[in-house]
Scaffold this motif. Structure first.
Motif, PDB file in Angstrom:
ATOM      1  N   MET A  43       0.842  -1.197   0.000  1.00  0.00           N
ATOM      2  CA  MET A  43       0.000   0.000   0.000  1.00  0.00           C
ATOM      3  C   MET A  43       0.877   1.247   0.000  1.00  0.00           C
ATOM      4  O   MET A  43       1.895   1.310   0.685  1.00  0.00           O
ATOM      5  CB  MET A  43      -0.908   0.007   1.225  1.00  0.00           C
ATOM      6  CG  MET A  43      -1.794   1.226   1.351  1.00  0.00           C
ATOM      7  SD  MET A  43      -3.003   1.404   0.027  1.00  0.00           S
ATOM      8  CE  MET A  43      -4.150   0.088   0.446  1.00  0.00           C
ATOM      9  N   ILE A  44       0.483   2.231  -0.780  1.00  0.00           N
ATOM     10  CA  ILE A  44       1.195   3.498  -0.878  1.00  0.00           C
ATOM     11  C   ILE A  44       0.308   4.594  -0.293  1.00  0.00           C
ATOM     12  O   ILE A  44      -0.869   4.702  -0.649  1.00  0.00           O
ATOM     13  CB  ILE A  44       1.521   3.837  -2.343  1.00  0.00           C
ATOM     14  CG1 ILE A  44       2.280   2.697  -3.004  1.00  0.00           C
ATOM     15  CG2 ILE A  44       2.306   5.132  -2.442  1.00  0.00           C
ATOM     16  CD1 ILE A  44       2.170   2.700  -4.498  1.00  0.00           C
TER      17      ILE A  44
ATOM     18  N   GLY B 138      -2.957   0.902  -4.172  1.00  0.00           N
ATOM     19  CA  GLY B 138      -2.620  -0.488  -3.931  1.00  0.00           C
ATOM     20  C   GLY B 138      -1.950  -1.108  -5.136  1.00  0.00           C
ATOM     21  O   GLY B 138      -1.442  -0.402  -6.011  1.00  0.00           O
ATOM     22  N   PRO B 139      -1.955  -2.434  -5.244  1.00  0.00           N
ATOM     23  CA  PRO B 139      -1.372  -3.103  -6.405  1.00  0.00           C
ATOM     24  C   PRO B 139      -2.082  -2.693  -7.683  1.00  0.00           C
ATOM     25  O   PRO B 139      -3.240  -2.262  -7.664  1.00  0.00           O
ATOM     26  CB  PRO B 139      -1.584  -4.593  -6.095  1.00  0.00           C
ATOM     27  CG  PRO B 139      -1.789  -4.661  -4.622  1.00  0.00           C
ATOM     28  CD  PRO B 139      -2.467  -3.380  -4.243  1.00  0.00           C
TER      29      PRO B 139
ATOM     30  N   VAL C  87       5.527   3.715   1.777  1.00  0.00           N
ATOM     31  CA  VAL C  87       5.395   2.588   0.845  1.00  0.00           C
ATOM     32  C   VAL C  87       5.572   1.295   1.633  1.00  0.00           C
ATOM     33  O   VAL C  87       6.616   1.082   2.264  1.00  0.00           O
ATOM     34  CB  VAL C  87       6.435   2.668  -0.291  1.00  0.00           C
ATOM     35  CG1 VAL C  87       6.330   1.439  -1.200  1.00  0.00           C
ATOM     36  CG2 VAL C  87       6.241   3.942  -1.108  1.00  0.00           C
ATOM     37  N   ASP C  88       4.537   0.456   1.612  1.00  0.00           N
ATOM     38  CA  ASP C  88       4.566  -0.818   2.344  1.00  0.00           C
ATOM     39  C   ASP C  88       4.941  -0.630   3.814  1.00  0.00           C
ATOM     40  O   ASP C  88       5.728  -1.400   4.371  1.00  0.00           O
ATOM     41  CB  ASP C  88       5.532  -1.803   1.679  1.00  0.00           C
ATOM     42  CG  ASP C  88       4.993  -2.334   0.367  1.00  0.00           C
ATOM     43  OD1 ASP C  88       3.783  -2.200   0.119  1.00  0.00           O
ATOM     44  OD2 ASP C  88       5.784  -2.877  -0.422  1.00  0.00           O
ATOM     45  N   GLY C  89       4.399   0.408   4.427  1.00  0.00           N
ATOM     46  CA  GLY C  89       4.634   0.655   5.838  1.00  0.00           C
ATOM     47  C   GLY C  89       5.938   1.362   6.160  1.00  0.00           C
ATOM     48  O   GLY C  89       6.164   1.746   7.309  1.00  0.00           O
ATOM     49  N   GLU C  90       6.809   1.565   5.168  1.00  0.00           N
ATOM     50  CA  GLU C  90       8.099   2.229   5.399  1.00  0.00           C
ATOM     51  C   GLU C  90       7.997   3.698   4.995  1.00  0.00           C
ATOM     52  O   GLU C  90       7.697   4.011   3.839  1.00  0.00           O
ATOM     53  CB  GLU C  90       9.209   1.567   4.589  1.00  0.00           C
ATOM     54  CG  GLU C  90      10.561   2.246   4.775  1.00  0.00           C
ATOM     55  CD  GLU C  90      11.647   1.658   3.894  1.00  0.00           C
ATOM     56  OE1 GLU C  90      12.816   2.041   4.078  1.00  0.00           O
ATOM     57  OE2 GLU C  90      11.324   0.826   3.018  1.00  0.00           O
TER      58      GLU C  90
ATOM     59  N   LYS D 251      10.006  -1.688  -5.144  1.00  0.00           N
ATOM     60  CA  LYS D 251       8.746  -1.896  -4.425  1.00  0.00           C
ATOM     61  C   LYS D 251       7.616  -1.132  -5.086  1.00  0.00           C
ATOM     62  O   LYS D 251       6.438  -1.405  -4.842  1.00  0.00           O
ATOM     63  CB  LYS D 251       8.890  -1.444  -2.966  1.00  0.00           C
ATOM     64  CG  LYS D 251       9.886  -2.241  -2.149  1.00  0.00           C
ATOM     65  CD  LYS D 251       9.759  -1.944  -0.667  1.00  0.00           C
ATOM     66  CE  LYS D 251      10.105  -0.509  -0.359  1.00  0.00           C
ATOM     67  NZ  LYS D 251      10.079  -0.241   1.114  1.00  0.00           N
TER      68      LYS D 251
END
Length: 363
Positions: free
Chosen positions: A1-2, A22-23, A56-59, A151
């Protein structure tokens, strides 16, 4: 998830945009100068927002409150520009291998083979960029970005520099990327036909702000967004299944939520999914079922909404479980006595229905 929530003042505009993705392909759509490229440059780390957060992806890649701003090379983001930006002195093979320097581990033979097959660029490996067409250069640029193991993939008007023929050549490869890689893609474009075919989600940008977001079928059917999306290209987007082919007539039958549609033959196996686009300007309306017409598609429908803005009128329709849009003249609107609840027939020529390559089953 972004997750993107950024604010920044530029010389020509002020960016204040928040959305998530999302994707699949999330298309940032809007007119030139709306701020689309500035937003993805913030995601890439090429432009630092004044305030906000990018995750991005929790980061967190950027967080102004926490003082986080990862450098470009640590963000694991692939970027495909409008011009391919290949190294002119390196072969295609060498350009592709350049991407591996930005990944945490080396490229495996299987990963290289997958990218070569996805983009059909194995026959180009020994060529220099000077001996590639515009479409071939963009396919190589996409491959180089993918081999960096990103990612997230950013694509900034990747088809804008190509002529119509080259665009049609490369679109199926972007569709394969969307359907097979399951990689989040932020795709910038001001071409509505392009995003209607490719996008899972459209984020409509105007003057640096998000005006609307959602599936293409929803965004393109909203008459209140016509000042931003444009009346000329508005219409319906339908997910269809190839029901079969008629060899004698050279036609393909599509099953859709609106009913069966006939289109010129598609070289796609029965049972495959395709995305069909029916523009409002290509839909005629009748209050009685027409007969002896050259148009092959006649769908029973109900008038849901009427937007009369002389000399044109936009008519929102329910056809089966789908929503269609028709653009007719105000004169025709009044002559037919069209009002919400009225039963009509939507007439669509087979040759006007646009379609994309097979698409995955939608989420």
């Amino acid at each position: 998830m972004i997750e993107i929530d950024v604010r920044h003042r530029l010389a020509h505009a002020e960016i204040d945009a928040a959305f998530s993705a999302g994707p699949g392909i999330t298309a940032l759509f809007g007119r030139s100068g709306a701020g689309k490229t500035s937003i993805i440059n913030m995601v890439a780390g090429l432009l630092q927002p004044a305030q906000g957060r990018i995750v991005v992806d929790g980061e967190p890649l950027f967080d102004s409150e926490r003082g986080v701003c990862l450098p470009v090379h640590k963000r694991r983001i692939g970027y495909v520009f409008q011009d391919a930006r290949l190294f002119p002195h390196l072969t295609v093979s060498q350009n592709l291998r350049y991407g591996r320097w930005f990944r945490a581990r080396g490229t495996t033979a299987g990963e290289m083979e997958r990218v070569l097959d996805l983009l059909d660029i194995a026959p180009l490996l020994r060529r220099l960029p000077a001996h590639l067409s515009g479409g071939e250069k963009q396919r190589v640029a996409i491959g180089r970005a993918l081999l960096s193991a990103p990612k997230l993939l950013l694509m900034d008007e990747p088809l804008a520099s190509l002529d119509e023929r080259r665009k049609q050549d490369i679109l199926p490869y972007i569709e394969r990327l969307r359907d097979e890689m399951r990689l989040p893609v932020l795709y910038v474009s001001h071409a509505l036909a392009e995003v209607a075919r490719l996008a899972d989600t459209i984020v409509l940008i105007s003057r640096g702000r998000v005006e609307a977001s959602g599936p293409p079928a929803d965004i393109l059917a909203r008459t209140d967004l016509f000042p931003l999306t444009g009346r000329f290209e508005a219409g319906a987007v339908l997910e269809c299944t190839i029901a079969g082919h008629d060899g004698d007539s050279g036609l393909t039958r599509l099953e859709s939520a609106a009913g069966e549609l006939l289109v010129p033959r598609l070289d796609i196996p029965a049972g495959s999914m395709v995305r069909a686009r029916i523009r409002a300007r290509d839909v005629m309306l009748a209050t009685r079922k027409p007969a002896q017409l050259s148009a092959l598609n006649i769908l029973s429908a109900r008038v849901d909404t009427v937007r009369d803005d002389p000399p044109f009128a936009e008519i929102g329709l329910s056809a089966g479980d789908a929503t269609l849009l028709a653009r007719i003249t105000s004169r025709s609107l009044h002559a037919l006595g069209l009002k919400p609840g009225r039963r009509v027939y939507a007439v669509i020529k087979a040759t006007t229905i646009e379609h994309g390559a097979p698409a995955r089953t939608r989420r």
